[in-house]
Design a protein around this motif. Structure first.
Motif, mmCIF file in Angstrom:
data_model
loop_
_atom_site.group_PDB
_atom_site.id
_atom_site.type_symbol
_atom_site.label_atom_id
_atom_site.label_comp_id
_atom_site.label_asym_id
_atom_site.label_seq_id
_atom_site.Cartn_x
_atom_site.Cartn_y
_atom_site.Cartn_z
ATOM 1 N N LEU A 80 10.655 -2.989 4.098
ATOM 2 C CA LEU A 80 11.304 -3.863 3.125
ATOM 3 C C LEU A 80 10.335 -4.192 1.995
ATOM 4 O O LEU A 80 10.695 -4.151 0.813
ATOM 5 N N ALA A 81 9.092 -4.524 2.353
ATOM 6 C CA ALA A 81 8.077 -4.805 1.333
ATOM 7 C C ALA A 81 7.842 -3.584 0.450
ATOM 8 O O ALA A 81 7.680 -3.710 -0.773
ATOM 9 N N LYS A 82 7.829 -2.412 1.048
ATOM 10 C CA LYS A 82 7.637 -1.184 0.264
ATOM 11 C C LYS A 82 8.715 -1.048 -0.804
ATOM 12 O O LYS A 82 8.423 -0.668 -1.955
ATOM 13 N N ALA A 83 9.961 -1.338 -0.457
ATOM 14 C CA ALA A 83 11.049 -1.240 -1.426
ATOM 15 C C ALA A 83 10.843 -2.186 -2.600
ATOM 16 O O ALA A 83 11.059 -1.823 -3.760
ATOM 17 N N VAL A 84 10.386 -3.406 -2.317
ATOM 18 C CA VAL A 84 10.159 -4.390 -3.380
ATOM 19 C C VAL A 84 9.013 -3.940 -4.278
ATOM 20 O O VAL A 84 9.120 -3.976 -5.517
ATOM 21 N N PHE A 85 7.912 -3.484 -3.686
ATOM 22 C CA PHE A 85 6.752 -3.092 -4.490
ATOM 23 C C PHE A 85 6.968 -1.753 -5.188
ATOM 24 O O PHE A 85 6.403 -1.525 -6.268
ATOM 25 N N SER A 86 7.776 -0.878 -4.631
ATOM 26 C CA SER A 86 8.090 0.379 -5.312
ATOM 27 C C SER A 86 8.843 0.114 -6.608
ATOM 28 O O SER A 86 8.653 0.816 -7.614
ATOM 29 N N GLN A 87 9.698 -0.900 -6.583
ATOM 30 C CA GLN A 87 10.405 -1.282 -7.808
ATOM 31 C C GLN A 87 9.400 -1.731 -8.870
ATOM 32 O O GLN A 87 9.589 -1.447 -10.057
ATOM 33 N N ILE A 88 8.343 -2.393 -8.441
ATOM 34 C CA ILE A 88 7.313 -2.873 -9.377
ATOM 35 C C ILE A 88 6.470 -1.717 -9.889
ATOM 36 O O ILE A 88 6.232 -1.593 -11.112
ATOM 37 N N THR A 89 5.987 -0.855 -9.000
ATOM 38 C CA THR A 89 5.116 0.227 -9.444
ATOM 39 C C THR A 89 5.848 1.228 -10.326
ATOM 40 O O THR A 89 5.243 1.835 -11.226
ATOM 41 N N ARG A 90 7.151 1.404 -10.104
ATOM 42 C CA ARG A 90 7.921 2.257 -10.998
ATOM 43 C C ARG A 90 8.011 1.664 -12.399
ATOM 44 O O ARG A 90 8.022 2.369 -13.406
ATOM 45 N N ALA A 91 8.074 0.347 -12.459
ATOM 46 C CA ALA A 91 8.171 -0.330 -13.766
ATOM 47 C C ALA A 91 6.846 -0.247 -14.523
ATOM 48 O O ALA A 91 6.830 -0.336 -15.745
ATOM 49 N N ARG A 133 0.830 -1.205 0.000
ATOM 50 C CA ARG A 133 0.000 0.000 0.000
ATOM 51 C C ARG A 133 0.863 1.253 0.000
ATOM 52 O O ARG A 133 0.565 2.229 -0.704
ATOM 53 N N TRP A 134 1.926 1.255 0.804
ATOM 54 C CA TRP A 134 2.829 2.411 0.826
ATOM 55 C C TRP A 134 3.446 2.654 -0.550
ATOM 56 O O TRP A 134 3.797 3.791 -0.881
ATOM 57 N N ALA A 135 3.579 1.606 -1.349
ATOM 58 C CA ALA A 135 4.153 1.737 -2.689
ATOM 59 C C ALA A 135 3.104 2.051 -3.749
ATOM 60 O O ALA A 135 3.439 2.181 -4.930
ATOM 61 N N GLY A 136 1.836 2.149 -3.352
ATOM 62 C CA GLY A 136 0.791 2.521 -4.297
ATOM 63 C C GLY A 136 -0.064 1.390 -4.814
ATOM 64 O O GLY A 136 -0.867 1.585 -5.727
ATOM 65 N N VAL A 137 0.066 0.192 -4.235
ATOM 66 C CA VAL A 137 -0.745 -0.947 -4.663
ATOM 67 C C VAL A 137 -2.063 -0.934 -3.875
ATOM 68 O O VAL A 137 -2.061 -0.776 -2.653
ATOM 69 N N ASP A 138 -3.164 -1.107 -4.560
ATOM 70 C CA ASP A 138 -4.486 -1.165 -3.930
ATOM 71 C C ASP A 138 -4.770 -2.622 -3.569
ATOM 72 O O ASP A 138 -5.238 -3.405 -4.399
ATOM 73 N N VAL A 139 -4.473 -2.988 -2.320
ATOM 74 C CA VAL A 139 -4.633 -4.373 -1.883
ATOM 75 C C VAL A 139 -6.112 -4.630 -1.600
ATOM 76 O O VAL A 139 -6.680 -4.072 -0.662
ATOM 77 N N LYS A 140 -6.725 -5.480 -2.404
ATOM 78 C CA LYS A 140 -8.162 -5.721 -2.324
ATOM 79 C C LYS A 140 -8.530 -6.928 -1.472
ATOM 80 O O LYS A 140 -9.622 -6.993 -0.923
#
Length: 348
Positions: free
Chosen positions: A337-348, A18-25
Motif C-alpha cells: 500500500l505504501a509503495k502505491a502511494v510513493f509511486s504516485q509521488i516518484t512518478r510526479a 524504497r520499493w517506489a524508488g525513495v532513498d530512505v536515509k
C-alpha cells in the motif's frame, strides 16, 4: 528522492517507499524492538530509537538537486474507533501529530505524507485533521487526502488507511485502486509451515511449494523463513476453535463453552474469527483483541503469516519477544500500500 520516516514502527512505510524508488536515509522510532527491526532490515538507513520531541533534524543529507519527502503516522490508538476511552483531548498521544508538523516546518521538504487510521475522520477526531491540513497549507503545500483499502493494491487484507499527501511544486494525487483480482488468504499463506498452538521454533523450512504469484514474490528464492511463532493459548481456548467455520467467530461456539464471558453477545466480531481462505483477510490488528484463527489449523496466526497478510516479504525479520513481534506486524502500514502511494509521488 530522499526520505525521512517519523514514527517508523517496524518500517512498513519505509519498505514501500524504497520499493517506489525513495532513498530512505533516516527513521525515528521510540519503541526499542521496532527500532531494532527497522535497523536490521534497512541497513542503509540510520535508525534512531528515541522520542521525536527530543531529536534534532536530519542532518546534512540533501544536495541542491535532491527532493525530500517526510512521511509517517503518529501513533493511531488515540484515533481508533475501537479505542473510545483514549479519543478525548485529555490524551496527550492525540497531539503527537504536532511533533510531525514541527519536523516538516524545520526541514522544509518538497513532499509530505501523513498516514493514520480512518477513525481520525470521525466527529471527535476531525478537528485534528483540519489542524494538520491548515498547517500544511500554511507551509506552502498543496494537498490530496483520502482513505485507501490495502486490498485494492495487492495486499491480501482489507485494511483501510487515511493519507494526506502534500507537495510544494505540483498538484498531488492519491493512487487509483487497480482493477485486479483480490489476493486471498490461501494465496498468501498456504505454502508456509504447518504449525501447532504455541509453536516456538523461529526459523523453519517451507511447508510446500509456493503456488500463487503473491507467495512466490514474498518468498523469493529462500528455502526457510523466520518468525514462525504462535501464541500459546490455553487448551480450553483452543477447544473452542473446532466449532468455528471459515468466516465465523465467537457466535459459532456453543453457549456452554462461553460461560467465562459475562455477556458473550457483547463480543466484537473479531473475537475467535477464523479467516476465510478464499477471501482477503480482515484487519490484522492486536493479536489478543482480534484472536484471528488460521483458516484450516486450530491455532492463532503465526507472526510470519500475519506478516504475509500485511505484504512483508519473507526476508523481512521481526525482532523481540513474540508479543512485540505481533505488535509490530499488527501496527504496520502494508508495504505494498505504501509503495502505491510513493509511486504516485516518484512518478510526479
Amino acid at each position: 528522492m530522499l526520505g525521512l520516516d517519523l514514527f517508523s514502527g517496524a518500517g512498513g512505510m519505509s519498505l514501500g517507499a524504497r520499493w517506489a524508488g525513495v532513498d530512505v536515509k533516516l527513521a525515528i522510532e521510540m519503541h526499542h524492538a521496532a527500532a531494532r527491526t527497522i535497523a536490521k532490515n534497512h541497513p542503509d538507513c540510520l535508525a534512531i530509537q528515541g522520542d521525536l520531541q527530543h531529536i534534532g533534524g536530519i542532518g546534512n543529507y540533501r544536495t541542491r538537486n535532491e527532493e525530500l519527502v517526510i512521511f509517517g503516522g503518529p501513533p493511531c490508538q488515540a484515533f481508533s474507533t475501537s479505542n473510545q476511552r483514549n479519543r478525548g483531548p485529555e490524551n496527550a498521544r492525540n497531539f503527537l501529530f504536532r511533533e510531525f508538523l514541527k519536523f516538516v516546518q524545520a526541514e522544509a521538504p518538497d513532499w509530505v505524507v501523513f498516514e493514520n487510521v480512518p477513525g481520525i475522520l470521525e466527529k471527535g477526531s476531525r478537528p485534528y485533521v483540519l489542524e494538520i491540513e491548515k498547517k500544511l497549507r500554511a507551509l506552502g503545500f498543496k494537498l490530496a487526502s483520502g482513505v485507501l483499502d490495502a486490498a485494492d493494491f495487492g495486499v491480501p487484507q482489507h485494511r483501510k488507511r487515511f493519507f494526506i499527501v502534500g507537495s510544494r511544486n505540483s498538484t498531488p494525487d492519491l493512487p487509483t485502486p487497480r482493477r485486479i483480482k483480490l489476493t486471498s488468504v490461501n494465496e498468501a499463506i498456504e505454502d508456509l509451515p504447518t504449525l501447532a498452538n504455541g509453536a516456538d521454533e523461529c526459523t523453519l523450512a517451507y511447508g510446500r511449494p509456493a503456488k500463487s504469484q503473491y507467495a512466490k514474490k514474498m518468498r523469493g528464492k529462500r528455502e526457510r523463513c523466520s518468525n514462525n511463532l504462535v501464541s500459546d493459548n490455553s487448551k480450553f481456548v483452543v477447544s473452542r476453535y473446532k466449532y468455528i467455520p471459515q468466516g465465523g467467530n465467537w457466535s459459532d461456539i456453543p453457549n456452554r463453552m462461553m460461560k467465562n464471558y459475562a455477556d458473550p453477545t457483547r463480543c466484537h466480531t473479531g473475537i475467535y474469527h477464523r479467516l476465510n481462505g478464499d477471501e482477503p483477510s480482515v484487519v490484522i490488528g492486536n493479536f489478543r483483541k482480534n484472536m484471528l484463527i488460521h483458516p484450516t489449523q486450530d491455532r492463532g496466526l503465526s507472526v510470519r503469516e500475519a506478516a504475509r497478510l500485511q505484504s512483508f516479504p519473507d526476508w523481512y525479520e521481526f525482532v523481540g519477544t513474540i508479543g512485540l513481534q505481533q505488535q509490530q506486524v499488527g501496527n504496520a502500514v502494508p508495504p505494498l500500500l505504501a509503495k502505491a502511494v510513493f509511486s504516485q509521488i516518484t512518478r510526479a
